[in-house]
Write a protein that holds these residues in place. Sequence first.
Motif, PDB file in Angstrom:
ATOM      1  N   ASP A  67     -30.197  36.392 -30.059  1.00  0.00           N
ATOM      2  CA  ASP A  67     -29.271  34.488 -30.144  1.00  0.00           C
ATOM      3  C   ASP A  67     -28.482  34.779 -28.186  1.00  0.00           C
ATOM      4  OD1 ASP A  67     -27.339  34.372 -32.764  1.00  0.00           O
ATOM      5  OD2 ASP A  67     -28.706  36.009 -32.618  1.00  0.00           O
ATOM      6  N   GLU A 111     -22.751  27.995 -27.188  1.00  0.00           N
ATOM      7  CA  GLU A 111     -22.490  29.366 -28.852  1.00  0.00           C
ATOM      8  C   GLU A 111     -21.680  30.277 -28.124  1.00  0.00           C
ATOM      9  OE1 GLU A 111     -23.971  28.955 -32.207  1.00  0.00           O
ATOM     10  OE2 GLU A 111     -23.148  30.151 -33.160  1.00  0.00           O
ATOM     11  N   GLU A 112     -22.479  31.284 -27.756  1.00  0.00           N
ATOM     12  CA  GLU A 112     -22.293  32.562 -27.349  1.00  0.00           C
ATOM     13  C   GLU A 112     -21.433  32.667 -26.878  1.00  0.00           C
ATOM     14  OE1 GLU A 112     -22.503  33.653 -29.994  1.00  0.00           O
ATOM     15  OE2 GLU A 112     -23.926  33.132 -30.640  1.00  0.00           O
ATOM     16  N   ASP A 157     -27.297  24.890 -28.398  1.00  0.00           N
ATOM     17  CA  ASP A 157     -27.777  26.331 -30.308  1.00  0.00           C
ATOM     18  C   ASP A 157     -28.228  27.125 -29.487  1.00  0.00           C
ATOM     19  OD1 ASP A 157     -27.484  28.033 -31.565  1.00  0.00           O
ATOM     20  OD2 ASP A 157     -25.779  26.594 -33.323  1.00  0.00           O
ATOM     21  N   LEU A 197     -29.823  30.422 -30.547  1.00  0.00           N
ATOM     22  CA  LEU A 197     -30.449  30.057 -32.249  1.00  0.00           C
ATOM     23  C   LEU A 197     -29.718  29.884 -33.685  1.00  0.00           C
ATOM     24  CD1 LEU A 197     -31.432  33.961 -33.685  1.00  0.00           C
ATOM     25  CD2 LEU A 197     -31.585  31.880 -34.403  1.00  0.00           C
ATOM     26  N   ASP A 198     -30.456  28.961 -34.088  1.00  0.00           N
ATOM     27  CA  ASP A 198     -29.629  28.293 -34.774  1.00  0.00           C
ATOM     28  C   ASP A 198     -30.364  27.962 -36.620  1.00  0.00           C
ATOM     29  OD1 ASP A 198     -27.395  26.324 -36.071  1.00  0.00           O
ATOM     30  OD2 ASP A 198     -29.533  24.649 -37.060  1.00  0.00           O
ATOM     31  N   THR A 250     -28.913  31.741 -37.630  1.00  0.00           N
ATOM     32  CA  THR A 250     -28.912  33.473 -37.611  1.00  0.00           C
ATOM     33  C   THR A 250     -29.015  34.442 -38.800  1.00  0.00           C
ATOM     34  OG1 THR A 250     -27.782  32.464 -35.743  1.00  0.00           O
ATOM     35  CG2 THR A 250     -27.626  35.274 -36.623  1.00  0.00           C
TER      36      THR A 250
HETATM   37 CA    CA Z   1     -26.765  29.829 -32.768  1.00  0.00          CA
END
Ligand code: CA
Length: 269
Positions: free
Chosen positions: A48, A71-72, A87, A89-90, A92
Motif C-alpha cells: 500500500d 489514504e496512508e 487510494d 490499494l483498494d 487490502t
Molecule cells: Ca486502501
Amino acid sequence: MTPTISDLEGLARQAGEILRAGFGTRPGFNHTHTVDYKGVINPVTEIDRQSESYLVHEIHQRFPSHSIVAEESGGLKGSKEHEWFIDPLDGTVNFTHGVPIFSVSIAYANSGEILLGVVYDPNRDECFSAQSGKGAWLNGETIKVSTTQVLDNSLLVTGFPYDIRSNPQNNLDYFAYFSKNSQGVRRLGSAAMDLCYVANGRFDGFWEMRLNSWDVAAGGLIAREAGAVVTNMQGGADFMSPPQSILAANSTIHPLMLQVFHKFSEIKE
Ligand code: CA
Ligand code: IPD
Ligand code: CA
C-alpha cells in the motif's frame, strides 16, 4: 497545468504493477509482504505504502502546486483548486489473504468538481476511466449501466465498515433485506471496483456506509458518466465528505433502493 486522462491511466497502470509485483499468497504460504494494523480488522501492507509513495512522488514532480489526499500518508498540502484523491490499494484485506480482487483508484478534481477518474484492476488488466461530461470507458471502450428494472432481477454489491464490531450502524440490516429482495448481494472488498462494476452493468446497484473520499472519487465519477445515479444513502448529492455513505445504481433501481433506506430510517427513529 492540468492533468489529462492519459496521465491518470499511466499512473494507475504503474501503481498497478507495484501491486501485482508485491502480491503474495496467503500469509504463511510464500508470503511476500508484511501486514500492520490500523485497527483490529484494518490492515495495511508495505505495498500500500510503496504504491502511494510512487503516486504522490510522481504527481508532485509533474504538478508541484496541486494538493493530494491520499489514504496512508495523508498526501500533500497544495492549491485547493487542483486536488487529487488517491487510494493506492483498494481491497487490502483481499490482498493480504491472496484474493486477487483489488485496485488502484485515482481522481483529479478542479475547484471541487471531480473531472477525471481512473480505477485500475491489475489482475484482469481492466482500466476503468471517465472524464466529466464526456463518458466512461473500460480499456477504451464506452461502458453503460445495466437496464435492470426491478429489484427482484437485480444483482447488488455492498461493503462493511471497519468499525462493524463496535458501531450498531453496521449495514447488516440492509444486507439482510436486499439479500431477500434481489438476486443476491455480493461483497467484493474493493469499493472502487464495486462502483466500476455498476458502471459497466455487472452490478445493478452498490451502497456502503462511512467511506472516504479516496474510496469513491474516481469510481463515483466513472459510475455517473456511465449513466448511474450516484448520491449518498439519504439521496443527497454529497458522497465525498468523509465518513460518507454512497448509493450508485441505474436510474430505475436507484429510487427503489433509496425507498428502502428511507423506510428503515423511519422505523429506527
Ligand atoms: Ca486502501
Ligand atoms: C476498503 C474497501 C472495502 C470497503 C471498505 C474500504 P481499503 O478500502 O474499499 O470494499 O468495504 O469500507 O475501506 O481499506 O481496502 O482501501
Ligand atoms: Ca479503500
